[in-house]
Design an enzyme around this catalytic site. Sequence first.
Site, PDB file in Angstrom:
ATOM      1  N   ASP A   7     -12.106   3.647  -4.901  1.00  0.00           N
ATOM      2  CA  ASP A   7     -13.156   2.722  -5.307  1.00  0.00           C
ATOM      3  C   ASP A   7     -14.555   3.159  -5.594  1.00  0.00           C
ATOM      4  O   ASP A   7     -14.516   3.987  -5.343  1.00  0.00           O
ATOM      5  CB  ASP A   7     -13.884   2.728  -3.265  1.00  0.00           C
ATOM      6  CG  ASP A   7     -12.711   1.813  -2.320  1.00  0.00           C
ATOM      7  OD1 ASP A   7     -11.690   1.204  -3.044  1.00  0.00           O
ATOM      8  OD2 ASP A   7     -12.869   1.717  -1.613  1.00  0.00           O
ATOM      9  N   ASP A 129      -8.673  -9.325   4.672  1.00  0.00           N
ATOM     10  CA  ASP A 129      -8.734  -9.160   6.012  1.00  0.00           C
ATOM     11  C   ASP A 129      -9.041  -9.695   7.037  1.00  0.00           C
ATOM     12  O   ASP A 129     -10.012 -10.265   7.248  1.00  0.00           O
ATOM     13  CB  ASP A 129     -10.651  -8.000   4.689  1.00  0.00           C
ATOM     14  CG  ASP A 129     -10.138  -7.576   3.722  1.00  0.00           C
ATOM     15  OD1 ASP A 129      -9.108  -6.936   3.511  1.00  0.00           O
ATOM     16  OD2 ASP A 129     -10.824  -7.851   3.240  1.00  0.00           O
TER      17      ASP A 129
END
Length: 246
Positions: A7, A129
């Site tokens: 990330d 998610d």
Amino acid sequence: MIIPAIDLIGGKVVRLFQGDYARKTEYTASAQDRFDLYVSEGAKYLHLVDLDGAKDPAKRQLDTISSLIKNTPVPVEIGGGIRSRQDAEALLNIGADRVVIGSCAVKNPAEVKEWFRDFGAGHIVLALDINIDPESKKRFIAVKGWQENSGVTIEELINDYREVGLSYVLCTDISRDGTLKGTNVELYQDLAREFPDISFIASGGIGSLEDVKNTRDSGAYGVVLGRALLEGKFTVKEALECWPNA
């Protein structure tokens, strides 16, 4: 398939705990150094999340991403705030192999289905998610950086996107993300059984090689590995010995 992930915020490698920007860990190695290491250890595919782009698509780190893609000899998929055709197209045009679409797929299904038709299902991953309701056991997709329940279950959304050839789903059990306490094996077993035509990529909670083995046996197509690799819990090479890339 083992898919190492990083990330990025401001070009630096970071990890957020359960998506919280206020709970950020920053790592010293550069993004390119990380990718080079993972490839040297045998990775055949990589995953990158642009957290600046996730917060504000206007701040997408396109130059950094473009450089990483050009200097990395394996395909890279990119996620983080892809909310328009232009966002997806810009990343595919600089060489992203797949773009990872999250909240937009829930909120604007008609539009995202057009992207499937135009770019091809092989170039799009739906990132779903989920929060699991403790009473009903329903698996609801979270949106807006996990802050909001969409009211749509993962099963409902997958069925809706089958008409455009949905192939890849990156599924994260939010309660496991960043915890290193193991992934939700039962979740992937259920999904693989119900949707054998979909390649599910597991994410969240992997902290040991035993977790990798358990995920391998769940029916998942692959697993994204982030924090465990950054913190040296094991190497890509060791993970591949548990789950060789096809």
